[in-house]
Design an enzyme around this catalytic site. Structure first.
Site, short mmCIF file in Angstrom:
data_model
loop_
_atom_site.label_atom_id
_atom_site.label_comp_id
_atom_site.label_asym_id
_atom_site.label_seq_id
_atom_site.Cartn_x
_atom_site.Cartn_y
_atom_site.Cartn_z
N ARG A 34 4.88 -24.69 -3.18
CA ARG A 34 4.14 -24.94 -4.43
C ARG A 34 3.76 -26.41 -4.43
O ARG A 34 4.19 -27.18 -3.59
CB ARG A 34 4.91 -24.51 -5.68
CG ARG A 34 6.38 -24.66 -5.75
CD ARG A 34 6.92 -26.06 -5.71
NE ARG A 34 6.30 -26.94 -6.68
CZ ARG A 34 6.24 -28.25 -6.57
NH1 ARG A 34 6.76 -28.87 -5.51
NH2 ARG A 34 5.67 -29.00 -7.48
N GLY A 35 2.93 -26.80 -5.44
CA GLY A 35 2.36 -28.15 -5.44
C GLY A 35 0.96 -28.03 -4.85
O GLY A 35 0.77 -27.42 -3.79
N ALA A 36 -0.03 -28.62 -5.55
CA ALA A 36 -1.43 -28.39 -5.21
C ALA A 36 -1.77 -28.69 -3.73
O ALA A 36 -2.31 -27.83 -3.03
CB ALA A 36 -2.34 -29.17 -6.16
N ARG A 77 -2.86 -18.05 -6.90
CA ARG A 77 -2.65 -18.94 -8.05
C ARG A 77 -4.00 -19.56 -8.43
O ARG A 77 -4.67 -20.13 -7.58
CB ARG A 77 -1.63 -20.05 -7.71
CG ARG A 77 -0.25 -19.49 -7.33
CD ARG A 77 0.81 -20.57 -7.31
NE ARG A 77 1.15 -21.00 -8.66
CZ ARG A 77 1.92 -22.07 -8.92
NH1 ARG A 77 2.38 -22.82 -7.93
NH2 ARG A 77 2.22 -22.40 -10.15
N GLN A 182 11.09 -27.67 -11.55
CA GLN A 182 10.72 -28.46 -10.37
C GLN A 182 11.23 -29.90 -10.45
O GLN A 182 11.47 -30.52 -9.42
CB GLN A 182 9.18 -28.49 -10.21
CG GLN A 182 8.54 -27.17 -9.86
CD GLN A 182 8.09 -26.42 -11.09
OE1 GLN A 182 8.67 -26.54 -12.17
NE2 GLN A 182 7.05 -25.62 -10.96
N ASP A 223 -3.25 -30.63 -10.64
CA ASP A 223 -3.66 -29.44 -9.89
C ASP A 223 -5.17 -29.33 -9.81
O ASP A 223 -5.72 -28.67 -8.93
CB ASP A 223 -3.08 -28.19 -10.54
CG ASP A 223 -1.62 -28.06 -10.16
OD1 ASP A 223 -0.81 -28.78 -10.75
OD2 ASP A 223 -1.33 -27.31 -9.22
N ASN A 233 -2.38 -30.15 -15.13
CA ASN A 233 -1.12 -30.35 -14.40
C ASN A 233 -0.03 -29.51 -15.06
O ASN A 233 -0.27 -28.85 -16.07
CB ASN A 233 -0.75 -31.84 -14.38
CG ASN A 233 0.37 -32.14 -13.40
OD1 ASN A 233 0.32 -31.73 -12.24
ND2 ASN A 233 1.41 -32.82 -13.85
N LYS A 234 1.14 -29.57 -14.48
CA LYS A 234 2.27 -28.76 -14.95
C LYS A 234 2.46 -28.83 -16.46
O LYS A 234 2.32 -29.90 -17.06
CB LYS A 234 3.53 -29.25 -14.22
CG LYS A 234 4.82 -28.56 -14.58
CD LYS A 234 4.78 -27.06 -14.44
CE LYS A 234 4.28 -26.59 -13.10
NZ LYS A 234 3.91 -25.15 -13.11
O1 MRU Z 1 3.60 -24.79 -10.37
P1 MRU Z 1 3.66 -25.91 -9.39
O2 MRU Z 1 5.07 -26.33 -9.07
O3 MRU Z 1 2.87 -25.60 -8.15
O4 MRU Z 1 2.96 -27.13 -10.12
C1 MRU Z 1 2.86 -28.35 -9.44
C2 MRU Z 1 2.32 -29.47 -10.25
O5 MRU Z 1 1.99 -29.32 -11.40
C3 MRU Z 1 2.13 -30.78 -9.53
O6 MRU Z 1 2.22 -31.85 -10.42
C4 MRU Z 1 0.73 -30.81 -8.87
O7 MRU Z 1 0.52 -29.67 -8.11
C5 MRU Z 1 0.56 -32.00 -8.00
S1 MRU Z 1 1.57 -31.94 -6.55
C6 MRU Z 1 1.21 -33.32 -5.62
#
Ligand code: MRU
Length: 330
Positions: A34-36, A77, A182, A223, A233-234
């Site tokens: 996970r993470g963009a 996603r 996370q 994201d 973002n999250k």
């Molecule tokens: O649901 P996730 O854990 O994939 O969400 C991740 C985030 O919101 C991060 O802040 C974003 O992807 C940037 S990661 C460098």
């Protein structure tokens, strides 16, 4: 394709190996990865796996198979634009090839280049952002935008790492980031691993910590950043930004160019809604009564007027964001 199983952290550091695009899609959906930026490269690898495994003898047949895998991966996603960017980069390489063999080689080479590039980009972004940080600063973040969320080094944690490499004392305030935790599981894991000072707080402690003067700067990932300067973002990022404004604390997003979406404004983005069990359970243990309705938006949207600047590998994007995003991407 080999990667860390992020769902097992911090209890176990285990690696998983995937050989098919279907396995990669499932890993993205279930947040094994996970993470963009990480899901962008993972999805690209899924397409490259589809290419190299294909038994097609004609180029149009190979491309059709790759397209089918792309549709599957695109459906995993919806919010992180890097996912779509990663898939398109590999597909474009294959489409421009002149034979099956050349297409397979081009797909594999592209994804390897993307992985290397990601680490380089994060190092540049880290250096750009580290200039904002003073010795002794406490940085508030959200979620995990570290090495785990990328191929390596991280975006927000890349800024922190670069500041530490410059000899600055930096402390990170880490909100747990319900529901998937996370912050508590992953950001805390990375910082403890690297011996960088950090304090874990509950998400609900953010405003109070700000009011005590215990936050110098907030830096979050993204994201997707739309052309009108909205930062997706999250979940929890928006309330952090509102509170930062209230307390006069600079609020930044750190994101590579691959996270910018010039094709859309904020109204055109889908916010992922994840399963109710993430909210009514914590790590598999039910905490709410059966039958209670649940809403679980995985991301939120922070408007440009709450963002001080965006840290990219090409430097800071300052206000007015809309105008300067166009300049960055031109
Ligand atoms: O649901 P996730 O854990 O994939 O969400 C991740 C985030 O919101 C991060 O802040 C974003 O992807 C940037 S990661 C460098």
């Amino acid at each position: 394709m080999r990667m860390i199983d992020q769902t097992a952290l911090p209890t176990r550091l285990t690696y998983v190996t995937y050989r098919t695009p279907e396995e990669v899609a499932q890993a993205i959906r279930t947040m094994v990865v996970r993470g963009a930026p990480a899901i962008g490269v993972a999805a690209a690898m899924g397409i490259a796996l589809a290419a190299v495994r294909s038994k097609a003898s004609r180029l149009p047949d190979l491309l059709k198979e790759m397209d089918a895998s792309a549709a599957l991966l695109r459906g995993t996603r919806p919010t992180a634009v890097n996912l779509f960017w990663g898939i398109d980069r590999v597909l474009n390489k294959a489409m421009n090839a002149s034979s099956v063999r050349a297409a397979k080689e081009a797909a594999a080479a592209e994804v390897i280049a993307m992985a290397d590039e990601d680490v380089e980009v994060n190092r540049s972004l880290g250096k750009e952002g580290a200039g904002l940080i003073r010795d002794g600063d406490t940085i508030l973040t959200q979620c995990n935008a570290g090495a785990l969320a990328t191929v390596g080094y991280g975006t927000v944690l890349g800024v922190v790492r670069a500041a530490v490499e410059q000899g600055k004392l930096v402390k990170v305030l880490v909100p747990e980031t319900r529901p998937a935790l996370q912050g508590a599981r992953l950001t805390a894991f990375e910082l403890v691993h690297d011996r960088i000072a950090c304090t874990l707080i509950s998400d609900t402690a953010v405003g109070y910590m700000m009011s005590l003067g215990r936050v110098d700067r907030a830096i979050v990932g993204a994201d997707r950043i739309t052309r009108d300067g909205y930062v997706f973002n999250k979940i929890g990022t928006y309330q952090e930004a509102v509170l930062a404004k209230r307390h006069g604390i600079p609020f930044h997003s750190a994101a590579p160019k691959s996270t910018f979406d010039l094709a859309r404004t904020h109204e055109q983005v889908t916010i992922e809604e994840r399963g109710a069990e993430e909210v009514f359970e914590i790590r598999g243990k039910r905490i709410a009564p059966r039958g209670v309705p649940v809403a679980n938006p995985a991301f939120d949207m922070t408007p440009p007027e709450l963002v001080t600047s965006i840290i990219t590998e090409r430097g800071l994007v300052k206000t007015p964001l809309e105008e300067n995003i166009a300049r960055l991407m031109s």
